[in-house]
Design an enzyme around this catalytic site. Structure first.
Site, PDB file in Angstrom:
ATOM      1  N   ALA A  22       0.804  -1.222   0.000  1.00 21.10           N
ATOM      2  CA  ALA A  22       0.000   0.000   0.000  1.00 21.10           C
ATOM      3  C   ALA A  22       0.842   1.280   0.000  1.00 21.10           C
ATOM      4  CB  ALA A  22      -0.929  -0.007   1.203  1.00 21.10           C
ATOM      5  N   HIS A 119      -3.176 -10.139  -4.638  1.00 19.35           N
ATOM      6  CA  HIS A 119      -4.493  -9.989  -4.020  1.00 19.35           C
ATOM      7  C   HIS A 119      -5.563  -9.634  -5.046  1.00 19.35           C
ATOM      8  CE1 HIS A 119      -2.306  -9.206   0.067  1.00 19.35           C
ATOM      9  NE2 HIS A 119      -2.321 -10.475  -0.270  1.00 19.35           N
ATOM     10  N   VAL A 234       8.984   6.349  -0.734  1.00 15.50           N
ATOM     11  CA  VAL A 234       9.213   5.677  -2.021  1.00 15.50           C
ATOM     12  C   VAL A 234       9.414   6.654  -3.178  1.00 15.50           C
ATOM     13  CG1 VAL A 234       7.999   3.532  -1.420  1.00 15.50           C
ATOM     14  CG2 VAL A 234       6.706   5.436  -2.405  1.00 15.50           C
TER      15      VAL A 234
HETATM   16  P1  OAD Z   1       0.179  -1.631   5.156  1.00 15.81           P
HETATM   17  O1  OAD Z   1      -0.796  -0.506   5.293  1.00 15.81           O
HETATM   18  O2  OAD Z   1       0.186  -2.690   6.187  1.00 15.81           O
HETATM   19  O3  OAD Z   1       1.663  -1.058   5.089  1.00 15.81           O
HETATM   20  C1  OAD Z   1       1.989   0.039   4.271  1.00 15.81           C
HETATM   21  C2  OAD Z   1       3.377   0.512   4.677  1.00 15.81           C
HETATM   22  O4  OAD Z   1       3.759   1.569   3.799  1.00 15.81           O
HETATM   23  C3  OAD Z   1       3.459   1.076   6.101  1.00 15.81           C
HETATM   24  O5  OAD Z   1       4.455   0.364   6.820  1.00 15.81           O
HETATM   25  C4  OAD Z   1       3.871   2.548   5.892  1.00 15.81           C
HETATM   26  O6  OAD Z   1       4.844   2.958   6.828  1.00 15.81           O
HETATM   27  C5  OAD Z   1       4.482   2.527   4.529  1.00 15.81           C
HETATM   28  N1  OAD Z   1       4.364   3.792   3.778  1.00 15.81           N
HETATM   29  C6  OAD Z   1       3.308   4.640   3.720  1.00 15.81           C
HETATM   30  N2  OAD Z   1       3.559   5.666   2.893  1.00 15.81           N
HETATM   31  C7  OAD Z   1       4.813   5.486   2.428  1.00 15.81           C
HETATM   32  C8  OAD Z   1       5.673   6.225   1.548  1.00 15.81           C
HETATM   33  N3  OAD Z   1       5.260   7.360   0.959  1.00 15.81           N
HETATM   34  N4  OAD Z   1       6.916   5.726   1.308  1.00 15.81           N
HETATM   35  C9  OAD Z   1       7.335   4.573   1.905  1.00 15.81           C
HETATM   36  N5  OAD Z   1       6.567   3.848   2.738  1.00 15.81           N
HETATM   37  C10 OAD Z   1       5.334   4.294   3.001  1.00 15.81           C
HETATM   38  O7  OAD Z   1      -0.053  -2.212   3.691  1.00 15.81           O
HETATM   39  P2  OAD Z   1       0.401  -3.605   3.066  1.00 15.81           P
HETATM   40  O8  OAD Z   1       1.650  -4.090   3.675  1.00 15.81           O
HETATM   41  O9  OAD Z   1       0.353  -3.445   1.594  1.00 15.81           O
HETATM   42  O10 OAD Z   1      -4.751  -7.317   1.886  1.00 15.81           O
HETATM   43  O11 OAD Z   1      -0.813  -4.524   3.508  1.00 15.81           O
HETATM   44  C11 OAD Z   1      -0.860  -5.843   3.086  1.00 15.81           C
HETATM   45  C12 OAD Z   1      -2.287  -6.324   2.893  1.00 15.81           C
HETATM   46  O12 OAD Z   1      -3.076  -6.071   4.066  1.00 15.81           O
HETATM   47  C13 OAD Z   1      -3.059  -5.619   1.804  1.00 15.81           C
HETATM   48  O13 OAD Z   1      -2.760  -6.075   0.519  1.00 15.81           O
HETATM   49  C14 OAD Z   1      -4.483  -5.925   2.167  1.00 15.81           C
HETATM   50  C15 OAD Z   1      -4.419  -5.681   3.664  1.00 15.81           C
HETATM   51  O14 OAD Z   1      -5.354  -6.372   4.418  1.00 15.81           O
HETATM   52  C16 OAD Z   1      -5.814  -7.665   1.138  1.00 15.81           C
HETATM   53  O15 OAD Z   1      -6.586  -6.842   0.676  1.00 15.81           O
HETATM   54  C17 OAD Z   1      -5.953  -9.140   0.918  1.00 15.81           C
END
Ligand code: OAD
Length: 247
Positions: A22, A119, A234
């Protein structure tokens, strides 16, 4: 410095793979799932998006799903320079594939060709009865106009073509991602908290006999096994990395 050294490794590697979450879409205006302003905080209840909810109450599910979509995908959302940098790295022959946990379709829009959507994609719907796939936009508009739940021509109910809570990831999709992680010489984990399995295990797999670089604003579940950890935005780090890999 560390970025130069990672750039040199990427240039020398036979296979480079990126895993995104995300965080890569946050700078485009899409909220993350966890942390500040996260979707699964006080805004939305994950239980409402469980497969058992869809099966029990497809009409209510679709009403909530539309609300979730409007929160996650306000109008005018576009890929940002981090998505662009990954598409460019692929065009330049450095990056082999992007594996993403995101369902927003932004990597495809940015021009990434070899894309593994772990996903699924919220931009598609799939019929629960006949398996037909369609673009999600028109189906969402029908829900907006009161057709809850929306039906396929065969009479089946449309489901967003995403992995809901309680659902398994696609077998082939996951096998593809695992193979890419195993065979990569360098693996970039970008904008993911790396807390959700099985995606979270991919960087660990890659790190066993390859280089792992983590790019994320906050701590992740794989920092401990990473060769490089960049606590960075990023949109700041990926263009700088690209500049050093491709000259
Ligand atoms: P998360 O919301 O858990 O993690 C997103 C990460 O991005 C966080 O650790 C933030 O610190 C970081 N972040 C935010 N903005 C940023 C930026 N500009 N630059 C660098 N880092 C940044 O999201 P995911 O890990 O993608 O599942 O979550 C995994 C899954 O959980 C998703 O795909 C979804 C959810 O439940 C399903 O829909 C099946």
């Amino acid at each position: 410095d560390r970025l130069d050294s990672l750039a040199a490794e990427l240039r020398d590697a036979d296979s480079v793979v990126a895993l995104t979450g995300a965080g890569i879409s946050v700078p485009s205006g899409i909220p993350p799932f966890r942390g500040d302003g996260g979707i699964w905080g006080d805004q939305f209840d994950p239980a409402a998006f469980h497969i058992s909810r869809f099966e029990r109450d497809p009409a209510g599910f679709w009403t909530d799903r539309l609300e979730l979509h409007d929160a996650m995908r306000p109008s005018g959302i576009e890929p940002n320079i981090a998505h662009d940098a990954l598409a460019t790295l692929e065009r330049e022959g450095v990056l082999d594939a992007v594996v993403t946990q995101n369902t927003d379709g932004l990597h495809a829009e940015a021009g990434t060709q070899r894309l593994v959507e772990l996903h699924g994609s919220a931009e598609r719907v799939v019929c629960r009865r006949c398996g037909e796939q369609e673009t999600a936009g028109p189906v969402r508009e029908r829900v907006r106009d009161g057709e809850t739940p929306p039906h396929c021509d065969c009479g089946g109910v449309w489901k967003p073509d995403v992995v809901l809570f309680g659902e398994q990831l696609g077998r082939e999709t996951l096998a593809d991602a695992r193979e890419l992680a195993e065979e990569s010489d360098a693996f970039l984990a970008i904008g993911s908290s790396l807390q959700v399995e099985p995606a979270a295990s991919l960087p660990r797999t890659a790190a066993r006999d390859g280089t792992l670089a983590v790019v994320n604003l906050d701590k992740t579940g794989s920092d401990g096994v990473a060769d490089y950890v960049f606590r960075a935005d990023v949109t700041e780090l990926l263009p700088r990395l690209l500049e050093r890999v491709v000259d």
